[in-house]
Scaffold this motif. Structure first.
Motif, PDB file in Angstrom:
ATOM      1  N   VAL A   4       0.846  -1.192   0.000  1.00 37.90           N
ATOM      2  CA  VAL A   4       0.000   0.000   0.000  1.00 37.90           C
ATOM      3  C   VAL A   4       0.879   1.239   0.000  1.00 37.90           C
ATOM      4  O   VAL A   4       1.589   1.515   0.977  1.00 37.90           O
ATOM      5  CB  VAL A   4      -0.937   0.016   1.212  1.00 37.90           C
ATOM      6  N   GLU A   5       0.822   1.976  -1.110  1.00 38.04           N
ATOM      7  CA  GLU A   5       1.583   3.213  -1.215  1.00 38.04           C
ATOM      8  C   GLU A   5       0.792   4.374  -0.633  1.00 38.04           C
ATOM      9  O   GLU A   5      -0.441   4.384  -0.688  1.00 38.04           O
ATOM     10  CB  GLU A   5       1.920   3.538  -2.677  1.00 38.04           C
ATOM     11  N   SER A  20       5.595   6.346   0.944  1.00 40.05           N
ATOM     12  CA  SER A  20       5.756   5.151   1.756  1.00 40.05           C
ATOM     13  C   SER A  20       5.060   3.989   1.073  1.00 40.05           C
ATOM     14  O   SER A  20       4.046   4.170   0.393  1.00 40.05           O
ATOM     15  CB  SER A  20       5.137   5.356   3.140  1.00 40.05           C
ATOM     16  N   CYS A  21       5.597   2.817   1.280  1.00 40.60           N
ATOM     17  CA  CYS A  21       4.967   1.588   0.789  1.00 40.60           C
ATOM     18  C   CYS A  21       4.985   0.595   1.941  1.00 40.60           C
ATOM     19  O   CYS A  21       6.046   0.113   2.339  1.00 40.60           O
ATOM     20  CB  CYS A  21       5.716   1.047  -0.418  1.00 40.60           C
ATOM     21  N   TYR A  94       4.565   3.432  -8.178  1.00 42.00           N
ATOM     22  CA  TYR A  94       4.230   2.094  -7.705  1.00 42.00           C
ATOM     23  C   TYR A  94       5.413   1.485  -6.967  1.00 42.00           C
ATOM     24  O   TYR A  94       6.564   1.660  -7.384  1.00 42.00           O
ATOM     25  CB  TYR A  94       3.907   1.175  -8.875  1.00 42.00           C
ATOM     26  N   CYS A  95       5.137   0.726  -5.927  1.00 43.25           N
ATOM     27  CA  CYS A  95       6.208  -0.054  -5.332  1.00 43.25           C
ATOM     28  C   CYS A  95       6.038  -1.512  -5.743  1.00 43.25           C
ATOM     29  O   CYS A  95       4.939  -1.979  -6.059  1.00 43.25           O
ATOM     30  CB  CYS A  95       6.258   0.108  -3.822  1.00 43.25           C
ATOM     31  N   ASP A 107       6.489 -11.912  -6.983  1.00 48.84           N
ATOM     32  CA  ASP A 107       6.516 -10.571  -7.565  1.00 48.84           C
ATOM     33  C   ASP A 107       5.192  -9.884  -7.256  1.00 48.84           C
ATOM     34  O   ASP A 107       4.145 -10.310  -7.743  1.00 48.84           O
ATOM     35  CB  ASP A 107       6.718 -10.692  -9.080  1.00 48.84           C
ATOM     36  N   TYR A 108       5.245  -8.842  -6.423  1.00 48.30           N
ATOM     37  CA  TYR A 108       4.035  -8.153  -5.993  1.00 48.30           C
ATOM     38  C   TYR A 108       4.121  -6.670  -6.294  1.00 48.30           C
ATOM     39  O   TYR A 108       5.198  -6.069  -6.194  1.00 48.30           O
ATOM     40  CB  TYR A 108       3.815  -8.341  -4.489  1.00 48.30           C
ATOM     41  N   TRP A 109       2.961  -6.092  -6.631  1.00 49.90           N
ATOM     42  CA  TRP A 109       2.880  -4.660  -6.922  1.00 49.90           C
ATOM     43  C   TRP A 109       1.831  -3.988  -6.039  1.00 49.90           C
ATOM     44  O   TRP A 109       0.826  -4.602  -5.683  1.00 49.90           O
ATOM     45  CB  TRP A 109       2.467  -4.455  -8.383  1.00 49.90           C
ATOM     46  N   GLY A 110       2.078  -2.732  -5.762  1.00 47.04           N
ATOM     47  CA  GLY A 110       1.074  -1.923  -5.099  1.00 47.04           C
ATOM     48  C   GLY A 110       0.134  -1.304  -6.112  1.00 47.04           C
ATOM     49  O   GLY A 110       0.293  -1.480  -7.329  1.00 47.04           O
TER      50      GLY A 110
END
Length: 119
Positions: A4-5, A20-21, A94-95, A107-110
């Motif tokens: 969560v960014e 922040s992420c 994006y983080c 592999d994960y994205w916000g």
């Protein structure tokens, strides 16, 4: 698994922001973390990355000397401090978390946070 960014917003040229992420649902300290950005009509690009221990970082030439990535493994959070912001830094940021364990890629994205640099 969640990334969560937060911290995006509107800032004037020359201003600063800290993104922040916050991570949950996986062992954060085992993952390399990175920040990407995507401006309207452009491809997503890598901005900066940091290893799982935080000892090694890398930056795109366009942000060197202005952006700093750092992490707090105790808080499961990675940060992006952005100084001397320029209009061309406007993008969704994006983080991303990446790790390989036993040959498997994780592999994960916000969901992204908008940064707008405008006077």
């Amino acid at each position: 698994v969640q990334l969560v960014e937060s911290g995006g917003g509107v800032v004037q040229p020359g201003g600063a922001l800290r993104l922040s992420c916050s991570a949950s649902g996986f062992t954060f300290s085992r993952y390399g973390m990175s920040w990407y950005r995507q401006a309207p009509g452009k491809e997503r690009e890598l901005v900066t990355g940091i290893t799982s221990t935080g000892r090694v970082t890398n930056y795109a030439d366009s942000v060197k000397g202005r952006f700093t990535i750092f992490r707090d493994n105790a808080k499961n959070t990675v940060y992006l401090r952005m100084n001397s912001l320029k209009p061309e830094d406007t993008a969704v940021y994006y983080c991303r978390a990446v790790s390989t364990e036993r040959g498997d890629l994780y592999d994960y994205w916000g969901q992204g946070t908008q940064v707008t640099v405008s006077s």
